[in-house]
Every structure is written in C-alpha cells, then in structure tokens.
Design an enzyme around this catalytic site. Structure first.
Site, mmCIF file in Angstrom:
data_model
loop_
_atom_site.group_PDB
_atom_site.id
_atom_site.type_symbol
_atom_site.label_atom_id
_atom_site.label_comp_id
_atom_site.label_asym_id
_atom_site.label_seq_id
_atom_site.Cartn_x
_atom_site.Cartn_y
_atom_site.Cartn_z
ATOM 1 N N GLU A 208 0.821 -1.204 0.000
ATOM 2 C CA GLU A 208 0.000 0.000 0.000
ATOM 3 C C GLU A 208 0.859 1.259 0.000
ATOM 4 O OE1 GLU A 208 -3.812 -1.790 2.494
ATOM 5 O OE2 GLU A 208 -2.527 -0.283 3.440
ATOM 6 N N LYS A 210 2.397 4.579 1.206
ATOM 7 C CA LYS A 210 2.668 5.200 2.508
ATOM 8 C C LYS A 210 2.554 6.704 2.328
ATOM 9 C CE LYS A 210 5.717 5.292 6.494
ATOM 10 N NZ LYS A 210 5.330 6.680 6.803
ATOM 11 N N ARG A 215 -1.739 10.467 10.980
ATOM 12 C CA ARG A 215 -2.548 9.282 11.279
ATOM 13 C C ARG A 215 -3.820 9.702 12.021
ATOM 14 N NH1 ARG A 215 -0.507 3.948 12.166
ATOM 15 N NH2 ARG A 215 -2.271 2.497 12.232
ATOM 16 N N ARG A 230 -2.864 9.646 16.409
ATOM 17 C CA ARG A 230 -2.169 8.436 16.859
ATOM 18 C C ARG A 230 -1.834 8.494 18.346
ATOM 19 N NH1 ARG A 230 3.093 7.425 13.825
ATOM 20 N NH2 ARG A 230 3.703 6.252 15.676
ATOM 21 N N GLU A 259 -5.181 7.996 7.248
ATOM 22 C CA GLU A 259 -4.375 9.220 7.303
ATOM 23 C C GLU A 259 -5.222 10.368 6.797
ATOM 24 O OE1 GLU A 259 -0.577 9.699 7.248
ATOM 25 O OE2 GLU A 259 -0.277 7.742 8.170
ATOM 26 N N PHE A 299 -7.199 2.945 5.394
ATOM 27 C CA PHE A 299 -6.564 1.687 5.014
ATOM 28 C C PHE A 299 -6.947 0.515 5.911
ATOM 29 C CE2 PHE A 299 -3.259 4.370 7.131
ATOM 30 C CZ PHE A 299 -3.226 3.728 8.365
ATOM 31 N N ARG A 374 4.136 -2.446 17.377
ATOM 32 C CA ARG A 374 4.894 -2.357 16.131
ATOM 33 C C ARG A 374 5.187 -3.794 15.697
ATOM 34 N NH1 ARG A 374 7.088 2.059 14.058
ATOM 35 N NH2 ARG A 374 7.035 3.198 16.036
ATOM 36 N N LYS A 380 7.210 -1.036 6.684
ATOM 37 C CA LYS A 380 7.281 0.151 5.835
ATOM 38 C C LYS A 380 8.612 0.186 5.094
ATOM 39 C CE LYS A 380 8.700 3.022 9.777
ATOM 40 N NZ LYS A 380 8.350 4.162 10.648
#
Length: 512
Positions: A208, A210, A215, A230, A259, A299, A374, A380
């Site tokens: 996807e 970035k 966020r 976030r 986002e 997303f 994470r 990413k």
C-alpha cells in the site's frame, strides 16, 4: 504510598540490566500500591509528569533546600503540589513557582530530592517503560500478561487499566472492550530497507501507499463522529471535512484507521508541514479549511456495526473496508503472492514515489490488527534512510545563525530507557525552522551553557542520513553520516523514537 518507596524502586531498576529483575521490582511495587496511587506511580517511573510541562526550569531548581530528616511525602501529596505548580501563571509566577518547589523539596529527604530533581528536569532514565509496567502489573495481580496488554491497547491508557486491576483483580480486564467513541492505540509498522526484503518476510501480502500525512482514527456512532490522532488526542473540531466524509458513508457505527493529508490542485500531496499546520490549527478553522483542505485516506477498519474486527485477518478486514468506504477514500494498493511478486511490488513503489508519496507499507494478508504494537506483519519501506530521533541539546549558531540554536545533538532510544547520542547536525534547516526551534528548545532547557542548551528529551525530529560509520566518540559506537533535518515530529512521543538496536540491525556492516 510514600515517595521514598518509589524513589528506592526507581534507583534499583536503574541499577539492573536484567529485564526479569526489573519486572520483579515493579511487581512488588504495584503489590504495595493503592489503586489511586497507580496513575501517578506509572508515569513517574517512566520519567513523565501527569501534568505535562509545569514551567519549572533549571533556575527554579538551582537553589539548594535543606532535606527533611525522615520520609513523610506521599506520591499523591507530590502530585497535588505539582498540579498547583502547573496552574501558576501571570505576574509573580516565577516567585510562586520557586516557593512551591521550595516547599516540596523541603519536605523531601535527600534521596527523594534527588528523584524529584530528575523527574522535574526530565532526567529520570531507569528503563521502567510502559511495556515493563504491563509485565509488572501482570505479576502483581496474577492476570495473564497478554490480557493486560490487550486491555491497555483497547483502553488507550495503562494507568486506567492498572487502577482497575489493582482495585478489582483480573476480572476487571473484561470491561475493556473495543468501543466506538473510545480511541485505541494504532497498529504500527516496522522498517525494511527494500520491498524485496519486506515481501520475503511476509509472503502473500498487500503493498500500500505510505502517505506523508497525519494518522487518524475516525469513530462514527449514528450522527456522532469523533476523530483522534495516533496519540489519541481528539481533533474532531479541527477537521470538519472528516466529519462530513464519515457521515456520507453507508455504515452507522464503525471505527476507521487511516491518514489525513492535504493535496494540491494537481492531485499531488502538499508538504507534510502544510498538513501538520492545518491539523494543528485551532483558531478560525473555517479559514484554515478553505486555505488547506484535507482529505481522509483509509486503510483499515476495526469495527463495523458492533462487530469487533481486530482478530480477523487483514484480507477480511479490507473486504469490510471496501464494502464501507468508496475507492477514492481508500489507500491505493496492489496484491502480491510472495517472492514471485517482488517485481510488481517494486514497480508499485516506483509509481507511488512518482505520485509524490514517501514509500509503501507491506502488510501480511493473514495478520490481525495488533493495536498499539509495532508488529512484524506491517513493514514500511522508504527509499532513503530516515530516523526519528530525540533532540538532547543544541548549540548556538555562528555567522548568519548567530543568536539561533542551530547544531542539534541527536539521540536514539536505548534498551535501558535512556538515549544514546548518535551525532550532530545543522543541515536542512530553513530560517523559519531555526527561529521556531530556538524558542521551543529554550522552553525545554534544563541547563544553559555558554555553547548552547541541554534540553529535556521530549522533541522528536525526523533525520535523513546517508549511512553509518564507526565512532569511538559516541556511546553506541557509531555516528550518522551526512545527517540532515527533514522535519519535526510533534505528533510523536520520545518513546516512539527509533532505537539504537533498530539502527544497528539496519546497518550490520558497521556494527561495533
């Protein structure tokens, strides 16, 4: 709980490198704590004040005060006094802060003074971070650690879960469920140097775009829409476009992850600074929206019509997202079957960069949504080396930069909860950035020197660099080559900065 107990544990935690022993110390502390102590104890252990910045700098703390002979201060008494300190403002505020600090320090023993000084100056660095506190709470209450971790993710607050656990035991965890209107900590991505490596790790995956935006988590319950960052801050009133977009969707109750980003007339993204400035604007929102309109790009979906989707595979969550959100409001993506799809993934990355975005996020199709973590299932990939580091100090500039704080001392997080300096940079700064950082860093200063200021490690800055080289000058044994400032990340906390371990793993050729 007496402050001396907390100070003793802080010192013991700092003195040990063993994670298991740190957890044992925290578990013992939590067993001794009242439920109402925990919302204070946890941030103090991590070196944070619940009140945030309270206006106490080096000058206020520089006057010595005779310590108390015996410990009498409780953590709640300290919290109450610091709350009073945070409210001080206006004429005579400096004198009033000095009086209150003197009152606090005069009631503290020598060891307690040392702990308070470190807490107020941002120098508490004992590694008792939130992840360790979760394990300590599990040990103290007999609750399974994964259940505590999940409750914290869904509550968005470790202190809230800790208070409930200590008051009511493990059964209290049942009350923490995914709820529309209550933000959860977002799932985060690891980094990889190439699309090929990311796809190789994940197998069948989605690649996807970035986006270089902010966020957001959008909650809708009927006609009520709330938008959170976030860091779980409510920014609904600043972004009327997102409320309108959410109300246009077919669903009545949902939680969307995505986002918000500003696009130019040509369809290309505007600079991150423009998006961040717009999202941060609280005054005259209508004028700001007309000047810099923003768009949501979603997303993921966490809940639809009362159904918790967190544990569903990403492929199934995306099917729900596609049913709910029209394609123009969804992030661009392509699917690949594994290593054979690397050429297609690399081509998608090239197209994404050509559209002005910063890279891609590669996501495993079978992965659940690991809120607040994470995880290895999101990776990413950006085409340049970048790090989110913390400013530790800054030096006064020379020449046209005279009078401006220019050369930044940059630190990465270490395993013990501190920061290791990786080098300095004065490159990449505009005149406006120099002016802004001079004022901001002076406000964070804990000590001023002739060469510059030492600051509380609270400001995150995104740094681009060309590589690493070995260096005996810096504690991690490496330093950044050709580091330059890209932007400040006020949307990130210091605890979200990159670690020395992550940096060294990305550059095994220079590992000390």
């Amino acid at each position: 709980m007496l402050l001396t107990r907390l100070a003793d544990v802080s010192r013991e935690v700092a003195a040990t490198s063993a994670r298991s022993h740190k957890i044992e110390l925290l578990a013992e502390l939590f067993r001794d704590a009242d439920a109402d102590d925990v919302p204070i104890v946890i941030p103090y252990l991590a070196g944070r004040l619940p009140q945030g910045r309270i206006g106490v700098g080096w000058k206020v703390l520089s006057s010595p005060v005779a310590p108390a002979a015996a410990p009498t201060l409780t953590v709640r008494a300290v919290d109450a006094l610091l709350t009073d300190l945070a409210k001080v403002a206006g004429p005579g505020s400096q004198a009033e802060r000095a009086r209150l600090v003197g009152e606090l320090m005069g009631a503290a023993t020598e060891d307690e003074q040392r702990f308070l000084f470190g807490l107020l100056t941002g120098e508490v660095r004992q590694g008792a971070l939130d992840a360790l506190a979760v394990e300590g709470l599990a040990g103290a209450t007999g609750a399974p650690a994964p259940d505590v971790r999940r409750a914290v993710m869904l509550a968005g607050s470790l202190q809230t879960v800790a208070r409930a656990l200590l008051a009511d035991g493990p059964a209290a965890l049942e009350r923490f469920r995914l709820t529309v209107g209550r933000p959860v900590q977002p799932m985060l991505a690891q980094s990889a140097p190439s699309v090929g490596e990311a796809v190789g790790k994940l197998g069948a995956c989605a690649v996807e775009e970035k986006l270089d935006g902010i966020r957001v988590q959008v909650h809708r319950d009927g006609d009520t829409v709330r938008v959170h960052t976030r860091t779980l801050d409510d920014i609904t009133d600043r972004l009327p476009e997102l409320t309108s977009a959410a109300l246009e969707l077919a669903g009545e109750r949902f939680i969307l992850d995505g986002e918000v980003i500003a696009f130019g007339a040509d369809g290309r993204p505007r600079s991150f600074q423009e998006t961040a400035s717009r999202v941060g604007s609280r005054v005259d929102v209508a004028t700001a929206a007309a000047a810099v309109p923003v768009s949501p790009v979603f997303f993921d979906v966490l809940s639809v019509d009362g159904r918790d989707l967190l544990d569903l595979p990403f492929a199934e969550r995306h099917a729900e997202l596609a049913r709910l959100v029209p394609e123009p409001m969804r992030v661009r993506r392509t699917l690949v079957d594994g290593p054979d799809g690397v050429p297609a993934a690399e081509e998608f990355l090239r197209e994404t960069l050509a559209r002005g975005h910063e890279g891609v996020v590669v996501k495993a199709l079978d992965a659940p949504y690991n809120a607040g973590r994470r995880g290895a299932s999101w990776v990413k990939v950006k085409p340049v080396h970048t790090l989110d580091l913390v400013v530790l100090a800054a030096e006064w500039g020379h020449g046209r930069r005279t009078g401006k704080l220019s050369n930044l001392h940059l630190g990465a997080r270490t395993a013990d909860g501190g920061f290791a300096m990786l080098g300095k940079t004065f490159k990449g700064m505009t005149d406006a950035m120099l002016t802004w950082q001079t004022g901001h860093l002076r406000g964070l200063a804990v000590r001023e020197e002739r060469w510059g200021v030492i600051v509380r490690p609270e400001l995150v800055v995104e740094i681009a660099y060309d590589g690493l080289q070995r260096s005996t000058r810096y504690p991690a044994g490496v330093t950044l080559r050709f580091a330059r400032v890209l932007r400040y990340r006020e949307d990130k906390r210091p605890a979200e900065a990159d670690t020395v371990e992550t940096l060294l793993a990305a550059h095994p050729e220079v590992r000390p």
